[in-house]
Design a protein around this motif. Structure first.
Motif, PDB file in Angstrom:
ATOM      1  N   CYS A 180      56.033  51.160   4.650  1.00  0.00           N
ATOM      2  CA  CYS A 180      54.926  50.700   3.822  1.00  0.00           C
ATOM      3  C   CYS A 180      54.171  51.885   3.224  1.00  0.00           C
ATOM      4  O   CYS A 180      53.687  51.812   2.089  1.00  0.00           O
ATOM      5  CB  CYS A 180      53.956  49.851   4.639  1.00  0.00           C
ATOM      6  N   GLY A 181      54.091  52.977   4.006  1.00  0.00           N
ATOM      7  CA  GLY A 181      53.407  54.170   3.502  1.00  0.00           C
ATOM      8  C   GLY A 181      54.106  54.764   2.294  1.00  0.00           C
ATOM      9  O   GLY A 181      53.489  55.440   1.469  1.00  0.00           O
ATOM     10  N   LEU A 224      55.770  52.890   0.003  1.00  0.00           N
ATOM     11  CA  LEU A 224      55.772  51.969  -1.135  1.00  0.00           C
ATOM     12  C   LEU A 224      54.748  52.422  -2.166  1.00  0.00           C
ATOM     13  O   LEU A 224      53.813  53.153  -1.838  1.00  0.00           O
ATOM     14  CB  LEU A 224      55.407  50.561  -0.655  1.00  0.00           C
ATOM     15  N   PRO A 225      54.909  51.992  -3.431  1.00  0.00           N
ATOM     16  CA  PRO A 225      53.879  52.292  -4.425  1.00  0.00           C
ATOM     17  C   PRO A 225      52.539  51.742  -3.945  1.00  0.00           C
ATOM     18  O   PRO A 225      52.500  50.692  -3.304  1.00  0.00           O
ATOM     19  CB  PRO A 225      54.354  51.550  -5.675  1.00  0.00           C
ATOM     20  N   ARG A 226      51.446  52.445  -4.261  1.00  0.00           N
ATOM     21  CA  ARG A 226      50.120  51.995  -3.835  1.00  0.00           C
ATOM     22  C   ARG A 226      49.879  50.568  -4.314  1.00  0.00           C
ATOM     23  O   ARG A 226      50.282  50.204  -5.420  1.00  0.00           O
ATOM     24  CB  ARG A 226      49.079  52.950  -4.437  1.00  0.00           C
TER      25      ARG A 226
END
Lengths: 115, 253
Positions: free
Chosen positions: B25-26, B28-30
């Motif tokens: 998740c870190g 992934l795109p914001r």
């Protein structure tokens, strides 16, 4: 805030899987599977979100006037919903047959294989 | 495996999934980031084909081939449920009893049923313009018919629901999607190509083949859902089988 939405989707998936593992009723298990599927909607729509954006529909919006959320993941979520509904329908049909032939809905009581 | 063992095994697996999912998740795109290359291209493609509802454009134009697969899944499910819920040798169908309902409930049904049918057709027909389309409108149409069951009784539902016709409509609509795809191949050189005149943007006749695909899917979903529910309702309302436990001859306890 950034990562939290993605983590919420993961949390939903794990909660649903816990429900599946501990389920004592097949109808409940089918419900858990739907929750697991719903976690993918959350993930897809979260990936497609864009700050300050609106729905990708131009019926009441001039093209280019506002940023739009990603329509591709919304279309994927729609596909996901349809496939989820069909899977639920088939599993419930199987559940009905199991109930008739084994007179139980408890997956943990379905142990033996019978030909 | 005992219940406790199963939970422990799940716990171990869940920890692994949680750690790796959290880590990814870190990467992934914001959330809310502005870069959506596919989204921007889909919007451009939708505007180029004068389809106001971009999601419909993605589903029935750009990704029409995937939607063909999706509606085939739906068709297969209806077939599968028909097969699974067919009448077994030891079961009989008994006619559903007539039931009394409150006059107010009946009035609600009489008012709401035509209204819901019109809304369903509206949602199917405006799929290329506003949120909605064949899948959503089809479900509304199927639900509308079942108001007959809620506001009257099962006999009324059976009268407003010609299953033989709906079976054929389901298959014909599923086939129509493929045939329209082949028409695109013949006329435009690519399967499911949007070959019809595109019309005026934001008018009901815009989007080329998108409204036609929506109509085909709308008919398929509506008839498919009605047939599907008919089999479930038949199990619940009409079926009388052997007492609890089904084939008692097979039971060995």
């Amino acid at each position: 805030m950034g990562v939290l939405v993605y983590l919420a989707a993961g949390w939903m998936l794990l909660v649903a899987l816990y429900g599946l593992v501990t389920s004592r009723n097949l109808v409940h298990a089918v419900g858990c599977l739907s929750v697991a599927q719903a976690s993918t909607y959350v993930l897809l729509l979260a990936v497609g979100y864009r700050d300050g954006a609106t729905a990708p529909v131009f019926s009441d919006l001039a093209p280019g006037s506002r940023p739009l959320v990603d329509p591709v993941v919304q279309a994927l979520a729609l596909t996901d919903v349809v496939v989820g509904a069909t899977v639920t329908a088939l599993l419930l049909a199987l559940t009905i047959q199991l109930r008739k032939r084994y007179s139980t809905l408890d997956p943990q009581a379905l142990t033996g294989l019978r030909g | 495996m005992t219940a406790r063992g199963r939970v422990l095994l799940f716990g171990a697996g869940a920890v692994v999934v949680a750690v790796f999912f959290g880590l990814s998740c870190g990467e992934l795109p914001r959330f809310g980031a502005t870069a959506h290359p596919y989204g921007d291209r889909a919007v451009a493609a939708s505007l180029a084909h004068r389809t106001a509802n971009v999601v419909s454009s993605v589903n029935f134009d750009v990704r029409a081939f995937d939607t063909l697969g999706e509606e085939s899944i739906l068709f297969a499910t209806v077939l599968g449920a028909t097969l699974l819920l067919r009448l077994a040798r030891d079961e009989q169908v008994r006619p559903a009893p007539a039931e009394g309902v409150l006059p107010t409930t009946r009035l609600l049904g009489i008012v709401l049923l035509p209204l819901a049918l019109v809304v369903g057709v509206y949602i199917v027909a405006h799929g290329q313009l506003s949120p909605g389309g064949g899948f959503q409108g089809g479900v509304v149409l199927a639900t509308a018919l079942h108001l007959g069951y809620v506001a009257a009784d099962y006999r009324v539902l059976e009268r407003v629901r010609p299953l033989a016709v709906l079976d054929v409509a389901d298959s014909a609509a599923a086939a129509a999607f493929t045939v329209m795809g082949l028409a695109g191949l013949a006329a435009g050189g690519a399967f499911l190509k949007n070959v019809l005149p595109l019309g005026t943007f934001n008018q009901i006749t815009s989007g080329g083949t998108v409204p036609l695909f929506n109509a085909a899917v709308g008919i398929e979903v509506a008839s498919g859902v009605i047939v599907l529910l008919a089999h479930f309702l038949e199990q619940a309302v009409e079926m009388s089988g052997p007492p609890e436990g089904g084939g008692s001859a097979e039971e060995e306890h």
